[in-house]
Scaffold this motif. Structure first.
Motif, mmCIF file in Angstrom:
data_model
loop_
_atom_site.group_PDB
_atom_site.id
_atom_site.type_symbol
_atom_site.label_atom_id
_atom_site.label_comp_id
_atom_site.label_asym_id
_atom_site.label_seq_id
_atom_site.Cartn_x
_atom_site.Cartn_y
_atom_site.Cartn_z
ATOM 1 N N UNK A 119 55.340 12.474 -34.111
ATOM 2 C CA UNK A 119 54.784 13.556 -34.901
ATOM 3 C C UNK A 119 53.456 13.973 -34.315
ATOM 4 N N UNK A 120 52.584 14.424 -35.176
ATOM 5 C CA UNK A 120 51.288 14.931 -34.742
ATOM 6 C C UNK A 120 50.159 14.175 -35.434
ATOM 7 N N UNK A 121 49.057 14.051 -34.701
ATOM 8 C CA UNK A 121 47.842 13.443 -35.240
ATOM 9 C C UNK A 121 46.655 14.228 -34.680
ATOM 10 N N UNK A 122 45.533 14.176 -35.367
ATOM 11 C CA UNK A 122 44.325 14.834 -34.876
ATOM 12 C C UNK A 122 43.890 14.198 -33.567
ATOM 13 N N UNK A 123 43.411 14.998 -32.642
ATOM 14 C CA UNK A 123 42.965 14.473 -31.354
ATOM 15 C C UNK A 123 41.567 13.861 -31.438
ATOM 16 N N UNK A 124 40.819 14.252 -32.475
ATOM 17 C CA UNK A 124 39.482 13.684 -32.706
ATOM 18 C C UNK A 124 39.182 13.783 -34.199
ATOM 19 N N UNK A 125 38.072 13.290 -34.583
ATOM 20 C CA UNK A 125 37.692 13.242 -35.994
ATOM 21 C C UNK A 125 37.659 14.635 -36.621
ATOM 22 N N UNK A 126 38.040 14.706 -37.898
ATOM 23 C CA UNK A 126 38.021 15.973 -38.633
ATOM 24 C C UNK A 126 36.603 16.510 -38.807
ATOM 25 N N UNK A 127 35.610 15.657 -38.645
ATOM 26 C CA UNK A 127 34.217 16.112 -38.735
ATOM 27 C C UNK A 127 33.767 16.794 -37.443
ATOM 28 N N UNK A 128 34.561 16.644 -36.385
ATOM 29 C CA UNK A 128 34.218 17.222 -35.082
ATOM 30 C C UNK A 128 35.009 18.489 -34.775
ATOM 31 N N UNK A 129 35.933 18.871 -35.643
ATOM 32 C CA UNK A 129 36.763 20.067 -35.414
ATOM 33 C C UNK A 129 36.344 21.168 -36.377
ATOM 34 N N UNK A 130 36.281 22.396 -35.846
ATOM 35 C CA UNK A 130 35.873 23.517 -36.687
ATOM 36 C C UNK A 130 37.038 24.462 -36.985
ATOM 37 N N UNK A 131 36.872 25.215 -38.064
ATOM 38 C CA UNK A 131 37.857 26.237 -38.414
ATOM 39 C C UNK A 131 37.959 27.263 -37.293
ATOM 40 N N UNK A 132 36.834 27.577 -36.659
ATOM 41 C CA UNK A 132 36.838 28.553 -35.564
ATOM 42 C C UNK A 132 37.732 28.098 -34.417
#
Length: 155
Positions: free
Chosen positions: A65-78
């Motif tokens: 499946x899929x997982x975030x490549x890095x922390x959700x605090x490091x990814x932006x909506x942009x």
């Protein structure tokens, strides 16, 4: 009216879902699609796009499946919107090639560039982790955020 495409909206929802999972395992497009009632085939294409952009990691196999490549605090909506829809321009004169027939007479290019930059800055300030917090505190009634909590609009 400036609004997100369905694909960008679904992409943000998918990353929010993955950020909420605390077990660290990969989750299928089917699981995410069922959780948010998103068309599975469309979501699968969006997740592939996000994986190609480096925002998701794709795991093959029966537990894949899929997982975030890095922390959700490091990814932006942009980042998510740009990966799905391409560069954000509210008008064609803001693009890199930004020429038009009114180039010598136009009086709104600079103000529109400032609006475009403000929107970009706002979206860069929204982390995927913020979407989780916004979802946890959603309220109904007067004074509640309008537009899913991404931007508060007083009505």
């Amino acid at each position: 009216m400036l609004r997100l495409t369905k694909k960008a909206d679904y992409g943000l929802m998918a990353l929010k879902y993955l950020a909420e999972q605390t077990d660290g395992s990969a989750h299928s497009a089917k699981d995410i699609a069922e959780a948010y009632h998103i068309p599975p085939q469309l979501l699968a294409k969006i997740l592939q796009t996000l994986a190609k952009a480096g925002l998701l990691v794709s795991h093959a196999g029966t537990n894949g499946g899929y997982a975030l490549s890095r922390s959700a605090t490091e990814m932006t909506a942009f980042e998510v919107i740009r990966a799905i829809d391409g560069p954000l321009f509210i008008t064609s004169c803001i693009t890199i090639h930004g020429t038009c027939d009114l180039a010598g007479h136009c009086t709104i290019k600079e103000p529109l560039r400032k609006v475009n930059d403000s929107i970009k800055d706002l979206l860069n300030g929204i982390r995927i982790a913020d979407l989780i917090e916004a979802g946890d505190t959603e309220q109904a009634g007067p004074g509640a955020p309008v537009g899913g909590g991404l931007v508060s609009i007083a009505v």
